[in-house]
Design a protein around this motif. Structure first.
Motif, PDB file in Angstrom:
ATOM      1  N   ALA A   1       0.823  -1.210   0.000  1.00  0.00           N
ATOM      2  CA  ALA A   1       0.000   0.000   0.000  1.00  0.00           C
ATOM      3  C   ALA A   1       0.858   1.262   0.000  1.00  0.00           C
ATOM      4  O   ALA A   1       0.503   2.267  -0.629  1.00  0.00           O
ATOM      5  CB  ALA A   1      -0.928  -0.007   1.213  1.00  0.00           C
ATOM      6  N   SER A   2       1.998   1.219   0.688  1.00  0.00           N
ATOM      7  CA  SER A   2       2.856   2.406   0.768  1.00  0.00           C
ATOM      8  C   SER A   2       3.450   2.775  -0.584  1.00  0.00           C
ATOM      9  O   SER A   2       3.872   3.915  -0.791  1.00  0.00           O
ATOM     10  CB  SER A   2       3.984   2.184   1.784  1.00  0.00           C
ATOM     11  OG  SER A   2       4.933   1.248   1.299  1.00  0.00           O
TER      12      SER A   2
ATOM     13  N   THR B   1      -1.693   2.836  12.014  1.00  0.00           N
ATOM     14  CA  THR B   1      -1.028   4.139  12.017  1.00  0.00           C
ATOM     15  C   THR B   1      -0.803   4.624  10.595  1.00  0.00           C
ATOM     16  O   THR B   1      -1.004   5.807  10.284  1.00  0.00           O
ATOM     17  CB  THR B   1       0.325   4.050  12.752  1.00  0.00           C
ATOM     18  OG1 THR B   1       0.109   3.592  14.092  1.00  0.00           O
ATOM     19  CG2 THR B   1       1.019   5.408  12.778  1.00  0.00           C
ATOM     20  N   TRP B   2      -0.398   3.702   9.726  1.00  0.00           N
ATOM     21  CA  TRP B   2      -0.180   4.067   8.325  1.00  0.00           C
ATOM     22  C   TRP B   2      -1.474   4.579   7.693  1.00  0.00           C
ATOM     23  O   TRP B   2      -1.472   5.596   6.995  1.00  0.00           O
ATOM     24  CB  TRP B   2       0.347   2.860   7.547  1.00  0.00           C
ATOM     25  CG  TRP B   2       0.643   3.179   6.115  1.00  0.00           C
ATOM     26  CD1 TRP B   2       1.804   3.690   5.602  1.00  0.00           C
ATOM     27  CD2 TRP B   2      -0.260   3.060   5.004  1.00  0.00           C
ATOM     28  NE1 TRP B   2       1.685   3.887   4.240  1.00  0.00           N
ATOM     29  CE2 TRP B   2       0.428   3.510   3.845  1.00  0.00           C
ATOM     30  CE3 TRP B   2      -1.571   2.615   4.879  1.00  0.00           C
ATOM     31  CZ2 TRP B   2      -0.160   3.522   2.589  1.00  0.00           C
ATOM     32  CZ3 TRP B   2      -2.163   2.631   3.619  1.00  0.00           C
ATOM     33  CH2 TRP B   2      -1.460   3.080   2.488  1.00  0.00           C
ATOM     34  N   PHE B   3      -2.579   3.896   7.939  1.00  0.00           N
ATOM     35  CA  PHE B   3      -3.864   4.314   7.377  1.00  0.00           C
ATOM     36  C   PHE B   3      -4.266   5.701   7.888  1.00  0.00           C
ATOM     37  O   PHE B   3      -4.769   6.535   7.126  1.00  0.00           O
ATOM     38  CB  PHE B   3      -4.959   3.302   7.723  1.00  0.00           C
ATOM     39  CG  PHE B   3      -5.091   2.194   6.722  1.00  0.00           C
ATOM     40  CD1 PHE B   3      -5.493   2.444   5.421  1.00  0.00           C
ATOM     41  CD2 PHE B   3      -4.808   0.885   7.083  1.00  0.00           C
ATOM     42  CE1 PHE B   3      -5.611   1.422   4.488  1.00  0.00           C
ATOM     43  CE2 PHE B   3      -4.918  -0.149   6.157  1.00  0.00           C
ATOM     44  CZ  PHE B   3      -5.325   0.124   4.862  1.00  0.00           C
TER      45      PHE B   3
ATOM     46  N   THR C   1       8.378   5.751   5.562  1.00  0.00           N
ATOM     47  CA  THR C   1       9.114   5.483   6.800  1.00  0.00           C
ATOM     48  C   THR C   1       8.371   4.465   7.654  1.00  0.00           C
ATOM     49  O   THR C   1       8.974   3.552   8.240  1.00  0.00           O
ATOM     50  CB  THR C   1       9.325   6.783   7.598  1.00  0.00           C
ATOM     51  OG1 THR C   1      10.059   7.720   6.806  1.00  0.00           O
ATOM     52  CG2 THR C   1      10.097   6.507   8.884  1.00  0.00           C
ATOM     53  N   ILE C   2       7.051   4.612   7.721  1.00  0.00           N
ATOM     54  CA  ILE C   2       6.241   3.636   8.457  1.00  0.00           C
ATOM     55  C   ILE C   2       6.369   2.261   7.813  1.00  0.00           C
ATOM     56  O   ILE C   2       6.420   1.233   8.505  1.00  0.00           O
ATOM     57  CB  ILE C   2       4.767   4.084   8.498  1.00  0.00           C
ATOM     58  CG1 ILE C   2       4.624   5.356   9.333  1.00  0.00           C
ATOM     59  CG2 ILE C   2       3.880   2.974   9.074  1.00  0.00           C
ATOM     60  CD1 ILE C   2       3.225   5.936   9.329  1.00  0.00           C
ATOM     61  N   ALA C   3       6.444   2.229   6.488  1.00  0.00           N
ATOM     62  CA  ALA C   3       6.601   0.957   5.780  1.00  0.00           C
ATOM     63  C   ALA C   3       7.904   0.268   6.175  1.00  0.00           C
ATOM     64  O   ALA C   3       7.948  -0.959   6.336  1.00  0.00           O
ATOM     65  CB  ALA C   3       6.562   1.188   4.274  1.00  0.00           C
TER      66      ALA C   3
END
Length: 251
Positions: A66-67, A109-111, A77-79
């Motif tokens: 998704a990232s 958190t990513w969403f 960065t979250i990925a």
């Protein structure tokens, strides 16, 4: 290769058909997750919850895939943070149920970050980071993710497989699991694991190769409609399902 005057393509769609490594990983992760929460494997999970490490793997693949379509510094960065769970989980260093919860929190958190960025139509930290730095982070973060994905197979073949039989024998004598078998099931006889891990390593290499060819892709040029990565993802899915069927997991 880039400068501070280069255009900001963070929220620009990657290509018209959205085909690329992200789509393949997203589909793989979703199918992987659906299978491992389905009634087909309910008995295996209730008998041995250590198989829940597959939940972690699927959530990692979903996040990285998704990232790819949210080309921003915070998203990528979250990925990387999510991808770092791959070797930690594959090594059996942590309880897989705990790792599943961590992976869910990171994906959530990513969403949330994506929703905020899309709502504001502006990436977080956009004004605090130079365009050159943003370009560098968004590209190299994917390269790190490809490398961490490969660790799922590398850790199995190098860090676990040579020692699994010995730990199993010692643990049987003691009447309890020891070492990484505390958190991971015995997989040296599992054909599915061999097939999936080998193909995942090949996929990671292909991802890295094509990422090198595309580079920063400042103009968001289309990725090939039928690329090696997409082809291999299809092959992986097929090869994984065949041995699962042969082992009798699928009636």
């Amino acid at each position: 290769m880039s400068d501070d005057n280069s255009p900001d393509t963070s929220l620009t769609p990657q290509n018209k058909y959205q085909i690329g490594p992200g789509l393949g990983l997203l589909l793989m992760g979703l199918l992987y997750l659906i299978f491992w929460i389905s009634p087909l494997v309910y008995e295996s999970l209730t008998e041995d919850l250590r198989w829940s490490h597959n939940w972690v793997y699927s959530l990692i693949l979903i996040t990285i895939g998704a990232s790819f379509y949210q080309k921003t510094v915070v998203s990528r960065t979250i990925a990387i943070v999510q991808a770092s769970l791959m070797p930690l989980t594959a090594s059996g260093a942590f309880n897989t149920t705990f790792m599943t919860i961590v992976a869910l929190v990171i994906l959530s958190t990513w969403f949330i970050v994506v929703l905020i960025e899309r709502k504001n139509n502006s990436p977080l930290l956009n004004q605090r980071i130079s365009q050159r730095t943003k370009n560098w982070i968004t590209m190299h973060s994917l390269i790190v993710c490809w490398m961490l994905i490969a660790h799922m197979g590398l850790v199995f073949f190098i860090g676990r497989l040579p020692f699994e039989s010995q730990l199993d024998t010692i643990g049987t004598g003691l009447g309890e699991s020891i070492g990484f078998l505390l958190n991971l099931p015995i997989e040296r006889h599992d054909l599915v694991t061999y097939v999936f891990d080998i193909n995942l390593i090949i996929l990671a290499v292909l991802f890295g190769y094509e990422q090198f060819k595309v580079g920063y892709n400042l103009k968001n040029n289309p990725w090939p409609k039928i690329s090696f990565r997409f082809l291999w993802i299809t092959v992986v899915l097929g090869l994984v399902l065949v041995p699962i069927s042969l082992q009798g997991i699928i009636p």
